[in-house]
Design a protein around this motif. Structure first.
Motif, PDB file in Angstrom:
ATOM      1  N   ILE A 213      54.112  85.495-111.212  1.00 19.39           N
ATOM      2  CA  ILE A 213      54.212  84.070-110.877  1.00 19.39           C
ATOM      3  C   ILE A 213      53.801  83.828-109.436  1.00 19.39           C
ATOM      4  O   ILE A 213      53.053  82.885-109.119  1.00 19.39           O
ATOM      5  CB  ILE A 213      55.636  83.548-111.134  1.00 19.39           C
ATOM      6  CG1 ILE A 213      55.954  83.548-112.622  1.00 19.39           C
ATOM      7  CG2 ILE A 213      55.804  82.144-110.566  1.00 19.39           C
ATOM      8  CD1 ILE A 213      55.085  82.651-113.459  1.00 19.39           C
ATOM      9  N   ASN A 214      54.266  84.686-108.526  1.00 23.59           N
ATOM     10  CA  ASN A 214      53.889  84.535-107.117  1.00 23.59           C
ATOM     11  C   ASN A 214      52.388  84.704-106.937  1.00 23.59           C
ATOM     12  O   ASN A 214      51.759  83.997-106.132  1.00 23.59           O
ATOM     13  CB  ASN A 214      54.640  85.549-106.258  1.00 23.59           C
ATOM     14  CG  ASN A 214      56.118  85.231-106.141  1.00 23.59           C
ATOM     15  OD1 ASN A 214      56.529  84.079-106.330  1.00 23.59           O
ATOM     16  ND2 ASN A 214      56.921  86.233-105.844  1.00 23.59           N
ATOM     17  N   LEU A 215      51.793  85.632-107.676  1.00 24.23           N
ATOM     18  CA  LEU A 215      50.341  85.824-107.617  1.00 24.23           C
ATOM     19  C   LEU A 215      49.616  84.556-108.051  1.00 24.23           C
ATOM     20  O   LEU A 215      48.654  84.115-107.398  1.00 24.23           O
ATOM     21  CB  LEU A 215      49.930  87.000-108.502  1.00 24.23           C
ATOM     22  CG  LEU A 215      48.420  87.160-108.734  1.00 24.23           C
ATOM     23  CD1 LEU A 215      47.699  87.502-107.438  1.00 24.23           C
ATOM     24  CD2 LEU A 215      48.151  88.227-109.811  1.00 24.23           C
ATOM     25  N   LEU A 216      50.060  83.949-109.148  1.00 22.59           N
ATOM     26  CA  LEU A 216      49.416  82.731-109.645  1.00 22.59           C
ATOM     27  C   LEU A 216      49.518  81.604-108.618  1.00 22.59           C
ATOM     28  O   LEU A 216      48.566  80.835-108.438  1.00 22.59           O
ATOM     29  CB  LEU A 216      50.055  82.305-110.972  1.00 22.59           C
ATOM     30  CG  LEU A 216      49.784  83.222-112.173  1.00 22.59           C
ATOM     31  CD1 LEU A 216      50.647  82.820-113.363  1.00 22.59           C
ATOM     32  CD2 LEU A 216      48.308  83.192-112.557  1.00 22.59           C
ATOM     33  N   GLU A 217      50.648  81.495-107.957  1.00 24.69           N
ATOM     34  CA  GLU A 217      50.799  80.458-106.932  1.00 24.69           C
ATOM     35  C   GLU A 217      49.880  80.714-105.748  1.00 24.69           C
ATOM     36  O   GLU A 217      49.272  79.784-105.208  1.00 24.69           O
ATOM     37  CB  GLU A 217      52.259  80.400-106.480  1.00 24.69           C
ATOM     38  CG  GLU A 217      53.206  79.845-107.530  1.00 24.69           C
ATOM     39  CD  GLU A 217      54.620  79.706-107.010  1.00 24.69           C
ATOM     40  OE1 GLU A 217      55.093  80.636-106.326  1.00 24.69           O
ATOM     41  OE2 GLU A 217      55.245  78.664-107.275  1.00 24.69           O
ATOM     42  N   GLU A 218      49.758  81.966-105.347  1.00 28.58           N
ATOM     43  CA  GLU A 218      48.868  82.311-104.226  1.00 28.58           C
ATOM     44  C   GLU A 218      47.414  82.015-104.582  1.00 28.58           C
ATOM     45  O   GLU A 218      46.656  81.475-103.760  1.00 28.58           O
ATOM     46  CB  GLU A 218      49.041  83.788-103.873  1.00 28.58           C
ATOM     47  CG  GLU A 218      50.390  84.126-103.239  1.00 28.58           C
ATOM     48  CD  GLU A 218      50.646  85.615-103.173  1.00 28.58           C
ATOM     49  OE1 GLU A 218      49.719  86.390-103.529  1.00 28.58           O
ATOM     50  OE2 GLU A 218      51.758  86.023-102.780  1.00 28.58           O
ATOM     51  N   LEU A 219      47.025  82.363-105.801  1.00 23.76           N
ATOM     52  CA  LEU A 219      45.651  82.096-106.232  1.00 23.76           C
ATOM     53  C   LEU A 219      45.370  80.596-106.268  1.00 23.76           C
ATOM     54  O   LEU A 219      44.282  80.143-105.898  1.00 23.76           O
ATOM     55  CB  LEU A 219      45.410  82.717-107.611  1.00 23.76           C
ATOM     56  CG  LEU A 219      45.376  84.244-107.676  1.00 23.76           C
ATOM     57  CD1 LEU A 219      45.337  84.705-109.134  1.00 23.76           C
ATOM     58  CD2 LEU A 219      44.167  84.792-106.920  1.00 23.76           C
ATOM     59  N   GLN A 220      46.347  79.824-106.724  1.00 25.04           N
ATOM     60  CA  GLN A 220      46.157  78.371-106.781  1.00 25.04           C
ATOM     61  C   GLN A 220      46.003  77.782-105.390  1.00 25.04           C
ATOM     62  O   GLN A 220      45.126  76.935-105.158  1.00 25.04           O
ATOM     63  CB  GLN A 220      47.336  77.724-107.495  1.00 25.04           C
ATOM     64  CG  GLN A 220      47.157  76.230-107.733  1.00 25.04           C
ATOM     65  CD  GLN A 220      48.254  75.649-108.585  1.00 25.04           C
ATOM     66  OE1 GLN A 220      49.429  75.868-108.329  1.00 25.04           O
ATOM     67  NE2 GLN A 220      47.879  74.901-109.605  1.00 25.04           N
ATOM     68  N   ASP A 221      46.821  78.247-104.451  1.00 29.99           N
ATOM     69  CA  ASP A 221      46.726  77.749-103.076  1.00 29.99           C
ATOM     70  C   ASP A 221      45.395  78.129-102.437  1.00 29.99           C
ATOM     71  O   ASP A 221      44.787  77.344-101.704  1.00 29.99           O
ATOM     72  CB  ASP A 221      47.875  78.309-102.232  1.00 29.99           C
ATOM     73  CG  ASP A 221      49.221  77.717-102.613  1.00 29.99           C
ATOM     74  OD1 ASP A 221      49.230  76.641-103.240  1.00 29.99           O
ATOM     75  OD2 ASP A 221      50.254  78.337-102.296  1.00 29.99           O
ATOM     76  N   GLU A 222      44.916  79.343-102.730  1.00 31.05           N
ATOM     77  CA  GLU A 222      43.696  79.835-102.104  1.00 31.05           C
ATOM     78  C   GLU A 222      42.443  79.259-102.737  1.00 31.05           C
ATOM     79  O   GLU A 222      41.476  78.909-102.047  1.00 31.05           O
ATOM     80  CB  GLU A 222      43.646  81.367-102.187  1.00 31.05           C
ATOM     81  CG  GLU A 222      42.393  81.971-101.550  1.00 31.05           C
ATOM     82  CD  GLU A 222      42.318  83.474-101.732  1.00 31.05           C
ATOM     83  OE1 GLU A 222      41.325  84.059-101.262  1.00 31.05           O
ATOM     84  OE2 GLU A 222      43.224  84.052-102.349  1.00 31.05           O
ATOM     85  N   LEU A 223      42.458  79.115-104.079  1.00 30.07           N
ATOM     86  CA  LEU A 223      41.236  78.777-104.798  1.00 30.07           C
ATOM     87  C   LEU A 223      41.207  77.355-105.330  1.00 30.07           C
ATOM     88  O   LEU A 223      40.187  76.915-105.855  1.00 30.07           O
ATOM     89  CB  LEU A 223      41.023  79.756-105.964  1.00 30.07           C
ATOM     90  CG  LEU A 223      41.072  81.252-105.606  1.00 30.07           C
ATOM     91  CD1 LEU A 223      40.914  82.095-106.853  1.00 30.07           C
ATOM     92  CD2 LEU A 223      39.991  81.588-104.587  1.00 30.07           C
ATOM     93  N   GLY A 224      42.318  76.627-105.232  1.00 32.47           N
ATOM     94  CA  GLY A 224      42.349  75.257-105.729  1.00 32.47           C
ATOM     95  C   GLY A 224      42.295  75.149-107.232  1.00 32.47           C
ATOM     96  O   GLY A 224      41.769  74.177-107.777  1.00 32.47           O
TER      97      GLY A 224
END
Length: 363
Positions: A213-224
């Motif tokens: 879940i934390n990975l998905l949030e980081e990817l969303q913040d980084e990649l939009g």
């Protein structure tokens, strides 16, 4: 600046008033019921998804929750046109998926990818992780030469928290959480704008879920990225979603901003689901009243008339005979509430499909 999306910048949900990235309108998906025997005639239909509508903006996460069999996974596949809808419209990035041919749909699929529930069954056990991640790049002609393609694969593995030097291993040599990261890396290979996540952590140990879940949030913040996050675990959805849509028997019965929906649920079904979430405080957990649903979920081949939830609704039993007749004969619309709890035709961000919806704090 991401090495995967060199022209992207970190961002959150799109500003109010911007056109949605994904727009679903009046989506219906039916499956035929056939008789047994040599000549199998159609004797009915199962309406797995029944006239649902929602939007997802760029950079936003919509959580789609409900019991098993309510139509969540069918919705996710219909959105991607993996199972063409019986009726309704799915518009992605301004393009109606029903109007494009196979070639156009293939190009659009670069921008909308699926992460499966089972991270082992969704990976080919006969090929290495390098080949699994490289496969979509090869299919869409983006792999390039050997050195360039391998660098892209290595970058993808590093982005999801895997060691690139392990790329020559096979899926069975990884843990469940690592296999799901491989699936996410494969989905990211084509630089999508939307990820459809079909219960991506339900097959993982609780101790591993938080990392994914934390990975998905980081990817969303980084990649939009935008996410359609399908799940039955409301605790996970509350952690990651911006908005939440609750499904019951093929219908969306409530939709709204995450905090508002969890703090002030209006539909009796949503209230029952939220009341089942454990509270860390033992005193509050012991003192609060749980809302228990009676009976089984009706068959989607023969749903109840009027309100589909009325056969299990605890509120239905408290209504007068006249009010019950309305629930039996009239299907409630998904509408917002104005002052005094009265339905309003004005645009509302929080909507519930209940004739007698009222706010109830259950956490």
């Amino acid at each position: 600046m991401s090495t995967l999306y060199p022209n992207s910048a970190p961002n959150g949900p799109a500003a109010a008033g911007a056109a949605p990235l994904l727009s679903v309108r009046n989506l219906v998906k039916e499956f035929p019921i056939r008789s047994s025997g040599l000549i199998r005639k159609q004797v009915g239909v199962v309406q797995a998804v029944s006239d649902i509508s929602f939007d997802i903006s760029a950079g936003e996460t919509l959580g789609l929750v409900g019991e098993s069999g309510c139509g969540k996974s069918t919705t996710s596949r219909a959105v991607l046109h993996l199972q063409p809808a019986t009726s309704g419209r799915v518009v992605f990035d301004g393009v109606d998926l029903a109007t494009v041919g196979k070639g156009g749909l293939r190009r659009l699929r670069r921008d909308m990818q699926l992460v499966f529930q089972d991270p082992f069954a969704s990976l080919d056990p006969r090929i290495t992780v390098n080949e699994i991640i490289a496969e979509p790049l090869r299919i869409h002609g983006l792999y390039g030469d050997k050195s360039g393609g391998q660098k892209k694969v290595s970058d993808l593995m590093a982005t999801v928290g895997l060691k690139p030097e392990h790329g020559n291993r096979y899926p069975h040599e990884f843990s469940g959480g690592q296999r799901q990261r491989i699936g996410i890396a494969r989905a990211l290979a084509l630089r999508p704008k939307l990820l459809v996540l079909d219960e991506p952590v339900s097959a993982l140990d609780v101790s591993i879920q938080a990392g994914v879940i934390n990975l998905l949030e980081e990817l969303q913040d980084e990649l939009g990225l935008a996410y359609l996050f399908v799940a039955h675990d409301l605790s996970v959805v509350r952690h990651i979603a911006d908005r939440v849509a609750v499904m019951y028997l093929g219908k969306i019965v409530e939709i709204g901003p995450r905090d508002e929906l969890f703090d002030r649920p209006e539909h009796p079904y949503t209230q029952a689901l939220i009341s089942a979430i454990p509270i860390p405080d033992p005193r509050r957990e012991r003192s609060r009243e749980r809302i228990l649903l009676q009976g089984d979920v009706p068959s989607p081949a023969n749903p109840p008339s009027g309100c589909r939830f009325r056969t299990r609704c605890p509120k239905f039993l408290t209504l007068t005979a006249a009010e019950q007749q309305k629930c039996i004969h009239e299907e409630p619309a998904l509408v917002g509430r104005g002052p005094g709890g009265m339905p309003t035709t004005q645009d509302a961000v929080h909507k519930a499909a209940c004739h007698y919806a009222e706010t109830l704090q259950v956490l």
